[in-house]
Design a protein around this motif. Structure first.
Motif, short mmCIF file in Angstrom:
data_model
loop_
_atom_site.label_atom_id
_atom_site.label_comp_id
_atom_site.label_asym_id
_atom_site.label_seq_id
_atom_site.Cartn_x
_atom_site.Cartn_y
_atom_site.Cartn_z
N GLY A 209 3.70 -2.13 -138.68
CA GLY A 209 3.26 -1.84 -137.33
C GLY A 209 4.31 -1.19 -136.45
O GLY A 209 4.02 -0.83 -135.31
N ALA A 210 5.52 -1.04 -136.93
CA ALA A 210 6.60 -0.41 -136.18
C ALA A 210 6.99 0.90 -136.86
O ALA A 210 6.60 1.17 -138.00
CB ALA A 210 7.81 -1.33 -136.11
N ILE A 211 7.77 1.70 -136.15
CA ILE A 211 8.29 2.95 -136.71
C ILE A 211 9.78 2.77 -136.95
O ILE A 211 10.54 2.51 -136.01
CB ILE A 211 8.06 4.14 -135.77
N ARG A 212 10.20 2.88 -138.19
CA ARG A 212 11.62 2.79 -138.52
C ARG A 212 12.19 4.19 -138.65
O ARG A 212 11.57 5.06 -139.24
CB ARG A 212 11.83 2.03 -139.83
N PHE A 213 13.36 4.40 -138.06
CA PHE A 213 14.00 5.71 -138.17
C PHE A 213 15.41 5.58 -138.71
O PHE A 213 16.07 4.55 -138.54
CB PHE A 213 14.01 6.45 -136.82
N LYS A 214 15.87 6.63 -139.37
CA LYS A 214 17.22 6.70 -139.91
C LYS A 214 17.81 8.06 -139.56
O LYS A 214 17.12 9.07 -139.54
CB LYS A 214 17.23 6.50 -141.42
N ALA A 215 19.11 8.06 -139.27
CA ALA A 215 19.80 9.30 -138.97
C ALA A 215 21.28 9.15 -139.29
O ALA A 215 21.79 8.02 -139.35
CB ALA A 215 19.63 9.67 -137.49
N GLU A 216 21.95 10.26 -139.52
CA GLU A 216 23.40 10.27 -139.71
C GLU A 216 23.98 11.39 -138.87
O GLU A 216 23.70 12.56 -139.11
CB GLU A 216 23.78 10.45 -141.18
N THR A 217 24.74 11.02 -137.85
CA THR A 217 25.37 12.01 -136.99
C THR A 217 26.83 12.17 -137.41
O THR A 217 27.47 11.22 -137.87
CB THR A 217 25.30 11.58 -135.51
N THR A 218 27.34 13.37 -137.26
CA THR A 218 28.71 13.65 -137.69
C THR A 218 29.50 14.31 -136.57
O THR A 218 28.94 14.95 -135.68
CB THR A 218 28.73 14.57 -138.92
N SER A 219 30.82 14.13 -136.63
CA SER A 219 31.74 14.72 -135.66
C SER A 219 32.81 15.50 -136.41
O SER A 219 33.28 15.04 -137.46
CB SER A 219 32.39 13.63 -134.80
N PRO A 220 33.25 16.63 -135.90
CA PRO A 220 34.32 17.38 -136.57
C PRO A 220 35.67 16.68 -136.51
O PRO A 220 36.57 17.01 -137.26
CB PRO A 220 34.35 18.71 -135.81
N THR A 221 35.79 15.66 -135.63
CA THR A 221 37.08 14.98 -135.45
C THR A 221 37.04 13.49 -135.68
O THR A 221 38.08 12.87 -135.93
CB THR A 221 37.60 15.23 -134.02
N ASP A 222 35.84 12.86 -135.61
CA ASP A 222 35.79 11.40 -135.61
C ASP A 222 34.83 10.79 -136.63
O ASP A 222 34.26 9.73 -136.41
CB ASP A 222 35.43 10.91 -134.21
N GLY A 223 34.63 11.46 -137.76
CA GLY A 223 33.88 10.86 -138.85
C GLY A 223 32.37 10.97 -138.70
O GLY A 223 31.85 11.97 -138.22
N ARG A 224 31.67 9.90 -139.09
CA ARG A 224 30.21 9.93 -139.09
C ARG A 224 29.65 8.60 -138.62
O ARG A 224 30.33 7.56 -138.71
CB ARG A 224 29.68 10.26 -140.49
N MET A 225 28.42 8.62 -138.14
CA MET A 225 27.72 7.43 -137.70
C MET A 225 26.38 7.35 -138.42
O MET A 225 25.64 8.34 -138.47
CB MET A 225 27.50 7.45 -136.19
N VAL A 226 26.08 6.18 -138.96
CA VAL A 226 24.82 5.96 -139.69
C VAL A 226 23.93 5.04 -138.86
O VAL A 226 24.31 3.90 -138.57
CB VAL A 226 25.09 5.36 -141.08
N TRP A 227 22.77 5.55 -138.46
CA TRP A 227 21.86 4.85 -137.57
C TRP A 227 20.64 4.34 -138.34
O TRP A 227 20.08 5.05 -139.17
CB TRP A 227 21.38 5.77 -136.46
N ASP A 228 20.23 3.10 -138.04
CA ASP A 228 19.04 2.50 -138.65
C ASP A 228 18.34 1.71 -137.57
O ASP A 228 18.84 0.67 -137.12
CB ASP A 228 19.45 1.59 -139.81
N GLY A 229 17.20 2.21 -137.07
CA GLY A 229 16.55 1.58 -135.93
C GLY A 229 15.06 1.38 -136.12
O GLY A 229 14.45 1.94 -137.04
N VAL A 230 14.47 0.61 -135.21
CA VAL A 230 13.04 0.32 -135.21
C VAL A 230 12.50 0.53 -133.81
O VAL A 230 13.12 0.11 -132.82
CB VAL A 230 12.76 -1.12 -135.68
N VAL A 231 11.34 1.16 -133.71
CA VAL A 231 10.64 1.34 -132.44
C VAL A 231 9.32 0.59 -132.51
O VAL A 231 8.53 0.81 -133.43
CB VAL A 231 10.40 2.83 -132.14
N ARG A 232 9.10 -0.27 -131.51
CA ARG A 232 7.86 -1.05 -131.47
C ARG A 232 7.49 -1.32 -130.01
O ARG A 232 8.32 -1.80 -129.24
CB ARG A 232 8.03 -2.38 -132.22
N ASP A 233 6.26 -1.00 -129.66
CA ASP A 233 5.75 -1.29 -128.31
C ASP A 233 6.67 -0.77 -127.21
O ASP A 233 6.95 -1.46 -126.22
CB ASP A 233 5.53 -2.80 -128.14
N GLY A 234 7.16 0.45 -127.36
CA GLY A 234 7.98 1.07 -126.33
C GLY A 234 9.42 0.61 -126.27
O GLY A 234 10.14 0.95 -125.33
#
Length: 260
Positions: A209-234
Motif C-alpha cells: 500500500g506504500a510507494i518505496r523509492f531508491k536513489a543514489e546521488t553522487t558528488s564530485p568531491t564528497d562521495g555518494r549517498m544511497v537513499w531508501d525511502g517509503v511514501v504513504r498517505d502524504g
C-alpha cells in the motif's frame, strides 16, 4: 529535401512498421517524404539531437549503448529501417523495436523528451500539421514496445518538506531542514546541495500500500549517498547512507517529510 521528411522516434530506431499513406493518396509514404537521400539527411539530424539530450544522457543504460554502438552504424540502420517502413527499396536487417529497447529501461519522461525532439525536427523540416498528427498517431502504436520502465511516474511532481538527521530514527544527531523533490524521473535532497549532491535518477515499487523509492546521488568531491525511502498517505520517511570516501565507513542518516 522534401518538406515532408520524417525520422524515427526512439534512439534513432523507433518507427511504425505498417503501410503508409492516407485515403486517396496514390504515392507511397517513401515518395512523399522525398526518398532515401532526404530521409537519411534528417535521420542524421535527429540522432545528433538525441545525442545531446540531457534527459536521455541521465539514463546509464542509454549511455552505455551509445558507447558500444558506433553512431554511423546506428544512422545506417535507422535509415534503412525508415526506407523499408515507408515503402522504399531498402531492407532493414536490425532487431525488432521491443528487442532493440528492452535493456534500455526507457521511462515515460524519456519518451516525452524524445517526442519533443521529434516535434522539433518535424517543425524544422516544415512537415505539414496533418502529416505530423498522422506520424504521432503511428509512433504511439509502438510505445508499449519502447517504454519498459514505468517506475518513476508514481512520484514525479511531488515535493516533501521535512528534515534530514544524522543517526537513526530513534537516535538522531545533527539535523538539517530539507526539501525532497521528485521531478522528471530524478530525486533531489536540497540540504545536500552544499556538498554538490545534485538530482539523480530514482526508481519506485509498490510495497503493502506504500510507494518505496531508491536513489543514489553522487558528488564530485564528497562521495555518494544511497537513499531508501517509503511514501504513504502524504508522508515520506527512510534511511540514507553516506559514503564520503571509499576507505571510510558509511554514515547513517534518517529523513522524513510531509507533502507540500
Amino acid at each position: 529535401i522534401s518538406e515532408s521528411v520524417v525520422v524515427p522516434l526512439a534512439l534513432g530506431v523507433l518507427l511504425w512498421t505498417g503501410p503508409a499513406g492516407a485515403e486517396g493518396r496514390t504515392t507511397s509514404l517513401y515518395e512523399r517524404l522525398g526518398g532515401a537521400y532526404a530521409i537519411a539527411t534528417v535521420v542524421d539530424a535527429f540522432i545528433e539531437r538525441l545525442l545531446v539530450n540531457e534527459t536521455l544522457n541521465a539514463n546509464p543504460a542509454i549511455n552505455e549503448a551509445r558507447k558500444r554502438v558506433p553512431t554511423p552504424g546506428l544512422k545506417y540502420h535507422v535509415t534503412s529501417f525508415m526506407v523499408q517502413a515507408t515503402g522504399g527499396p531498402q531492407v532493414y536487417t536490425g532487431r525488432s523495436m521491443e528487442a532493440a529497447h528492452a535493456h534500455l529501461n526507457i521511462t515515460e519522461q524519456e519518451w516525452a523528451a524524445m517526442a519533443a525532439d521529434f516535434q522539433t525536427i518535424l517543425d524544422q523540416f516544415k512537415v505539414p500539421k496533418a502529416e505530423q498528427e498522422e506520424l504521432f498517431a503511428l509512433v504511439g502504436t509502438v510505445k508499449s514496445d519502447i517504454v519498459t520502465d514505468h517506475s518513476t511516474s508514481s512520484l514525479d511532481g511531488e515535493i516533501y518538506v521535512g528534515q534530514l538527521s544524522e543517526g537513526t530514527q530513534r537516535d538522531r544527531g545533527d539535523t538539517y531542514d530539507d526539501t525532497f523533490t521528485f521531478k522528471n524521473g530524478r530525486f533531489h535532497a536540497v540540504a545536500c546541495d552544499p556538498w554538490h549532491f545534485g538530482p539523480s535518477r530514482y526508481t519506485t515499487s509498490y510495497d503493502n500500500g506504500a510507494i518505496r523509492f531508491k536513489a543514489e546521488t553522487t558528488s564530485p568531491t564528497d562521495g555518494r549517498m544511497v537513499w531508501d525511502g517509503v511514501v504513504r498517505d502524504g508522508e515520506l520517511e527512510g534511511t540514507m547512507r553516506w559514503y564520503p570516501q571509499p576507505s571510510r565507513a558509511a554514515v547513517a542518516y534518517w529523513f522524513s517529510g510531509i507533502a507540500n
